[in-house]
Design an enzyme around this catalytic site. Structure first.
Site, PDB file in Angstrom:
ATOM      1  N   PRO A   2       0.843  -1.187   0.000  1.00 25.64           N
ATOM      2  CA  PRO A   2       0.000   0.000   0.000  1.00 25.64           C
ATOM      3  C   PRO A   2       0.879   1.237   0.000  1.00 25.64           C
ATOM      4  CG  PRO A   2      -0.441  -1.434   1.904  1.00 25.64           C
ATOM      5  CD  PRO A   2       0.861  -1.834   1.318  1.00 25.64           C
ATOM      6  N   GLU A   3       0.688   2.059  -0.986  1.00 29.03           N
ATOM      7  CA  GLU A   3       1.359   3.351  -1.030  1.00 29.03           C
ATOM      8  C   GLU A   3       0.333   4.412  -0.660  1.00 29.03           C
ATOM      9  OE1 GLU A   3       3.821   3.818  -4.542  1.00 29.03           O
ATOM     10  OE2 GLU A   3       3.674   1.690  -4.966  1.00 29.03           O
TER      11      GLU A   3
END
Length: 280
Positions: A2-3
DNA sequence: CTACCATCCTGGTTGC
DNA sequence: TGCAACCAGGATGGTA
């Protein structure tokens, strides 16, 4: 995994579930993730009301009414699921479980356990070691080419590696570094310190644009990312270069069969994708 | 100070 | 089909 866009998607879904609600049950089902879960974690949260759910870089920040903030990172494989009403049985790797006073269940699931939970004083949140050295938020009002160029000054690494450094800009990971560089027309191999002036303007604008579009699509689901309601994100269908080695870049009219199309290389141990025709 | 590398861990994919 | 090797979106602490 997850960015920034994936974490922001999760944050937005958690706001109506958590803000103003009291945590009636908190269950830490194992003692550690990437680092130990703070001692007494469940006891310190139980019975507390959540004032706000915010984000800094890839961290979620749950501020409680008693002056304490939960810092939560999803690592590579972390997911958050929300169940309202009757919740199904817990799954493998549901390491931390929260229940609110109106009966919602929030499960933190993380197979690789690269995620983390920490507790901080809300008063001194910005001084917490996890947050103190972070660079500017790329979607913040002040982020522009000048700010970016100032952060890159003196950096002798390739620009791609610099973008992954959370002290330079906060929240960018491998996928969005590749995508932002493509849209800015900058080679991932370019020396970071040479990204100044118009180039820095283009990179700041491209970064902002690609992150904003990704959030609008609920983030990108390659493997692990899910929105808290279980839905996939859809931005993976809008990648220009990431994971597309050999394909024709969306802005090239050149023949991929002749030119080789989008190229793959490894920089500091991570995959980079770019179009050598468009990116200089 | 910066840059590079290995490392934590599991699971999905690839190749033989 | 079975199995082993390899790969993955992150962060960090040690070393150069």
């Amino acid at each position: 995994m997850p960015e920034l866009p994936e974490v922001e998607t999760i944050r937005k879904a958690l706001v109506p579930v958590l803000e103003g609600r009291r945590l009636d049950r908190v269950l830490a089902r194992r003692p550690d993730l990437r680092r130990p879960i703070p001692s007494g974690f469940a006891d310190r949260l139980r019975g507390r009301r959540i004032v706000s759910v915010k984000r800094r870089a890839k961290y979620l920040l749950w501020t409680l009414e008693d002056g304490c903030t939960v810092i939560l990172h999803l690592g590579m494989s972390g997911r958050i699921r929300v169940f309202k009403g009757k919740a199904p049985p817990l799954e493998t790797h549901d390491h931390v479980v929260f229940e609110t006073d109106d009966g919602a269940r929030i499960c933190f699931n993380d197979s690789r356990r690269f995620g983390l939970m920490a507790l901080a004083d809300s008063d001194r949140l910005q001084d917490h070691p996890l947050l103190a050295t972070l660079g500017p938020e790329p979607l913040g009002p002040d982020f522009d080419g000048d700010v970016l160029a100032a952060r890159l000054k003196g950096r002798r690494s390739p620009i791609k590696a610099a973008l992954l450094d959370q002290r330079v800009v906060a929240g960018i990971g491998n996928i969005y570094a590749c995508e932002a560089l493509f849209h800015a027309g900058i080679s991932p191999r370019r020396l970071a310190a040479t990204v100044v002036g118009k180039r820095a303007d283009r990179l700041a604008a491209a970064t902002r644009a690609v992150l904003t579009k990704a959030i609008a699509k609920g983030g990108a689901s390659l493997r692990d990312h899910r929105q808290p309601n279980g839905e996939l994100g859809y931005f993976q269908h809008h990648f220009a270069v990431y994971g597309r080695a050999g394909a024709t870049c969306p802005d090239c009219d050149c023949d991929a069969a002749r030119t080789g199309g989008i190229r793959h290389l490894v920089q500091s141990g991570r995959s980079t994708f770019f179009c050598p025709h468009r990116q200089r």
